[in-house]
Scaffold this motif. Structure first.
Motif, short mmCIF file in Angstrom:
data_model
loop_
_atom_site.label_atom_id
_atom_site.label_comp_id
_atom_site.label_asym_id
_atom_site.label_seq_id
_atom_site.Cartn_x
_atom_site.Cartn_y
_atom_site.Cartn_z
N LYS A 148 -17.78 56.18 -16.41
CA LYS A 148 -16.57 55.75 -15.73
C LYS A 148 -15.34 56.14 -16.54
N ALA A 149 -14.29 56.56 -15.86
CA ALA A 149 -13.05 56.96 -16.54
C ALA A 149 -12.44 55.79 -17.29
N LYS A 150 -11.90 56.08 -18.47
CA LYS A 150 -11.23 55.08 -19.29
C LYS A 150 -9.75 55.44 -19.39
N TYR A 151 -8.88 54.45 -19.22
CA TYR A 151 -7.45 54.68 -19.33
C TYR A 151 -7.05 54.82 -20.81
N ILE A 152 -5.93 55.50 -21.04
CA ILE A 152 -5.33 55.47 -22.37
C ILE A 152 -4.74 54.08 -22.61
N ASN A 153 -4.48 53.74 -23.85
CA ASN A 153 -4.04 52.38 -24.17
C ASN A 153 -2.61 52.08 -23.75
N ASN A 154 -1.77 53.11 -23.68
CA ASN A 154 -0.40 52.93 -23.21
C ASN A 154 -0.14 53.92 -22.09
N CYS A 155 -0.37 53.48 -20.85
CA CYS A 155 -0.25 54.38 -19.70
C CYS A 155 1.20 54.76 -19.40
N GLY A 156 2.15 54.09 -20.01
CA GLY A 156 3.56 54.39 -19.74
C GLY A 156 4.12 55.52 -20.59
N MET A 157 3.31 56.08 -21.47
CA MET A 157 3.79 57.14 -22.37
C MET A 157 3.82 58.48 -21.65
N GLY A 158 4.87 59.26 -21.86
CA GLY A 158 4.99 60.58 -21.26
C GLY A 158 4.16 61.62 -21.99
N ASN A 159 4.06 62.82 -21.41
CA ASN A 159 3.23 63.88 -22.00
C ASN A 159 4.05 64.89 -22.79
N LEU A 160 5.32 64.59 -23.06
CA LEU A 160 6.15 65.46 -23.89
C LEU A 160 6.47 64.74 -25.20
N PHE A 161 6.03 65.34 -26.32
CA PHE A 161 6.27 64.78 -27.64
C PHE A 161 7.22 65.70 -28.41
N GLN A 162 7.87 65.15 -29.40
CA GLN A 162 8.76 65.95 -30.24
C GLN A 162 8.54 65.57 -31.70
N TYR A 163 8.08 66.52 -32.48
CA TYR A 163 7.82 66.31 -33.90
C TYR A 163 8.23 67.57 -34.66
N ARG A 164 8.88 67.37 -35.78
CA ARG A 164 9.21 68.51 -36.63
C ARG A 164 8.01 68.83 -37.51
N TYR A 165 7.48 70.02 -37.39
CA TYR A 165 6.31 70.43 -38.17
C TYR A 165 6.73 70.82 -39.58
N THR A 166 5.88 70.55 -40.54
CA THR A 166 6.13 70.96 -41.92
C THR A 166 6.05 72.47 -42.03
N ARG A 167 6.96 73.05 -42.79
CA ARG A 167 7.01 74.50 -42.93
C ARG A 167 7.05 74.92 -44.40
N GLY A 168 6.74 76.19 -44.61
CA GLY A 168 6.90 76.78 -45.93
C GLY A 168 6.02 76.18 -47.01
N LYS A 169 6.58 76.01 -48.18
CA LYS A 169 5.81 75.60 -49.36
C LYS A 169 5.27 74.18 -49.27
N ASP A 170 5.83 73.37 -48.40
CA ASP A 170 5.38 71.98 -48.28
C ASP A 170 4.11 71.83 -47.43
N LYS A 171 3.69 72.89 -46.79
CA LYS A 171 2.51 72.82 -45.93
C LYS A 171 1.24 72.74 -46.78
N LEU A 172 0.35 71.84 -46.40
CA LEU A 172 -0.94 71.73 -47.07
C LEU A 172 -1.98 72.65 -46.44
N HIS A 173 -1.72 73.08 -45.19
CA HIS A 173 -2.65 73.93 -44.45
C HIS A 173 -1.82 74.77 -43.48
N PRO A 174 -2.20 76.02 -43.22
CA PRO A 174 -1.39 76.88 -42.35
C PRO A 174 -1.13 76.32 -40.96
N SER A 175 -2.06 75.53 -40.41
CA SER A 175 -1.87 74.96 -39.07
C SER A 175 -1.78 73.44 -39.12
#
Length: 241
Positions: A148-175
């Motif tokens: 049976k399908a299970k809902y996400i815990n917060n159904c009111g959340m949109g599908n567009l997120f905004q996060y600044r990704y780590t770049r350059g020398k501060d990255k621990l892994h390329p992706s």
């Protein structure tokens, strides 16, 4: 018996087969898919299918990234196993880009994984590309159709997120992905004590998100360098190697 709450140094594809069917509550992963080197035109852009990047100045914000070696994994090698090990009401989040999106969806649906939504992550700062900068990343959100399908815990959340990704020398892994983003996915589709699986763990961000939020995890990583980085990060949360 598969060890939990540990970053395991192993090749994910054969190792997934040892996981018991229907035993995983949530999968969150960023598989090594085909990517394109960021060139400046003149025919320098090349597909990476497990080979060194040709041309270009940086990929994923890593300077001199043409010297970085990525082993491409075909989605056919893991989708059937994802379908087998996920519990009948479990969710699956898979990061991808525009070039791989359709193929991944088609392969998942062959194995009775239903696409519920495509989440879009605005990375705020784009990556150079000759035909509009690449500024977004996609997360394919599937559910198992075994139960049976299970809902996400917060159904009111949109599908567009905004996060600044780590770049350059501060990255621990390329992706490397933002910890807060992985936490959001885990909190939406699991409960405390659940088992979360990431077969391509990189620097261990999924494991860290689980440790912070009282979830168990099974994480595989092929490169010893990143296993060591992940284990070092986990020590801050009371985990030992």
């Amino acid at each position: 018996m598969v060890e939990i709450n540990k970053i395991i140094l192993t090749d994910a594809i054969p190792s997934i087969r040892s996981i018991e069917s229907d035993s995983i509550d949530l999968i969150v992963t960023d598989p090594p898919y085909f990517v394109q080197a960021q060139g400046t035109g003149g025919g320098k852009n090349k597909w990476n299918g497990g080979s060194r990047f040709k041309g270009g100045n940086s990929v994923f914000g890593v300077e001199n990234s043409q010297d970085k070696l990525f082993n491409y994994v075909n989605e056919k090698d893991y989708m059937s196993e994802f379908s087998r090990i996920i519990n009948p009401s479990g969710h699956i989040y898979i990061f991808t880009n525009d070039k791989n999106l359709t193929r991944m969806i088609n392969e998942a649906e062959k194995h009775k994984l239903k696409l519920m939504n495509i989440l879009v992550v605005d990375k705020i700062q784009g990556t150079y590309f000759s035909y509009y900068q690449k500024q977004v990343e996609f997360i394919l959100f599937f559910r198992s159709t075994k139960g049976k399908a299970k809902y996400i815990n917060n159904c009111g959340m949109g599908n567009l997120f905004q996060y600044r990704y780590t770049r350059g020398k501060d990255k621990l892994h390329p992706s490397e992905k933002p910890l807060e983003l992985i936490e959001k996915l885990i909190l939406q589709s699991s409960n405390e004590g659940d088992i979360i699986f990431d077969p391509f763990a990189g620097s261990g961000t999924t494991a860290i998100a689980c440790a912070k939020n009282n979830r168990n995890f099974i994480c595989y990583e092929l490169e010893e360098k990143y296993v060591n980085i992940a284990n070092k990060r986990l020590k801050n949360y009371g985990y030992s190697e």
